[in-house]
Design an enzyme around this catalytic site. Structure first.
Site, short mmCIF file in Angstrom:
data_model
loop_
_atom_site.label_atom_id
_atom_site.label_comp_id
_atom_site.label_asym_id
_atom_site.label_seq_id
_atom_site.Cartn_x
_atom_site.Cartn_y
_atom_site.Cartn_z
N SER A 142 -49.82 27.08 -12.75
CA SER A 142 -50.63 27.29 -11.38
C SER A 142 -49.57 28.40 -10.69
O SER A 142 -48.18 28.34 -10.75
CB SER A 142 -50.60 26.22 -10.44
OG SER A 142 -51.14 26.63 -9.29
N TYR A 155 -48.74 23.47 -0.66
CA TYR A 155 -48.95 23.05 -2.00
C TYR A 155 -47.52 22.08 -2.33
O TYR A 155 -47.68 21.95 -3.61
CB TYR A 155 -49.28 23.89 -2.99
CG TYR A 155 -50.40 24.71 -2.62
CD1 TYR A 155 -51.84 24.11 -2.72
CD2 TYR A 155 -50.79 26.13 -2.45
CE1 TYR A 155 -52.77 24.87 -2.26
CE2 TYR A 155 -51.92 26.82 -2.28
CZ TYR A 155 -52.79 26.16 -2.21
OH TYR A 155 -54.04 26.66 -2.11
#
Ligand code: NDP
Length: 251
Positions: A142, A155
């Site tokens: 990611s 995040y």
């Protein structure tokens, strides 16, 4: 067809990026095992589509956070197709929350699905791949491990879980290199899937300013990178991360 006669498992293969990978691999000649956790209808429809296009596929329910499930996923694959050539460890969840507000549940679910999921399914397939002296393992990483400040979206907890995958990848690749098994990852930027609907919409818009190409990626663009790493063209590539993010990580 570059994946002709290969057998591939795609975890979280029923929607979003995983669905695009499943369709791409099937189009390239692979026999597919489409894994899902909850949505049997979505996985079933995808399998029907692949078969209608002349491909071979089955769907297998398994929660990657549970080792008995990933063992069963591999056993079902071997029962259906006899071998496992390719594993795409793609199942994942996202949590968009400031660090200070993050909960134990956030931590547990991110770790269980994203990090333990990779640990589980990779360990489940490896004995078979080692026996055959062949394998391609590709994880979905990611952009959240490349960029710290997205402006709106937060995040930190998810980055810990995805960072664990990136951290494990190279040592596993080193251990597996002499067994004819490559271990790589594709790290997507912001890709237009249902996952983006689960995070703060204003933050997603703001993040677009960080993408030099000024657009979100398409699931097919991740699938194309996966297909390359799964193919014999990538036989000498291991322990690497291929970033597919419109240039988002360049700065
Ligand atoms: P989606 O939310 O659209 O799809 C997630 C898929 O994973 C579904 O098939 C879902 O199955 C499955 N899944 C979720 N949890 C589990 C579990 N515990 N066991 C088995 N399957 C599970 O996600 P995306 O397609 O957007 O993302 C795919 C991967 O790409 C993830 O690893 C994500 O972290 C990564 N990624 C995505 C980005 C994006 O912008 N979209 C950016 C960077 C990385 P079901 O529906 O049946 O529950």
């Amino acid at each position: 067809m570059k994946l002709e006669n290969k057998v591939a498992i795609v975890t979280g293969g029923s929607r979003g990026i995983g669905k695009a990978i499943s369709k791409r691999f099937a189009g390239d000649g692979a026999r597919l095992v489409v894994n899902y956790r909850d949505d049997a209808d979505a996985a079933g429809e995808l399998v029907d589509d692949i078969r209608a296009a002349g491909g071979e596929a089955i769907s297998v329910q398994a929660d990657v956070s549970r080792r008995p499930d990933t063992d069963r996923l591999c056993a079902s694959t071997l029962e259906a197709f006899g071998v496992i050539d390719i594993l795409v460890s793609n199942a994942g969840i996202i949590i968009d929350r400031p660090y200070i507000e993050s909960t134990d549940d956030d931590w547990q679910s991110a770790m269980d699905t994203n990090l333990r999921g990779f640990f589980n399914v990779t360990q489940s397939v490896l004995p078979h791949m080692i026996d055959r002296k062949y394998g391609r393992i590709i994880a979905t990483g990611s952009i959240i491990n490349e960029v710290a400040d997205f402006g709106g979206n937060k995040y930190s907890v998810c980055a810990a879980s995805k960072g664990g995958i990136h951290g494990m990848l190279r040592p596993i690749a080193a251990e597996m290199a002499r067994h004819g098994i490559t271990v790589n990852s594709v790290s997507p930027g912001y890709i237009a899937t249902e996952m983006l609907e689960e995070i703060d919409a204003a933050g997603v818009e703001e993040a677009l300013r960080l993408v030099p190409m000024r657009r979100y990626g398409k699931p097919d663009e991740i699938a194309a990178a996966m297909a390359f790493l799964a193919s014999d063209d990538a036989a000498y590539i291991t322990g690497q991360t291929l970033r597919v993010n419109g240039g988002m990580s360049m700065n």
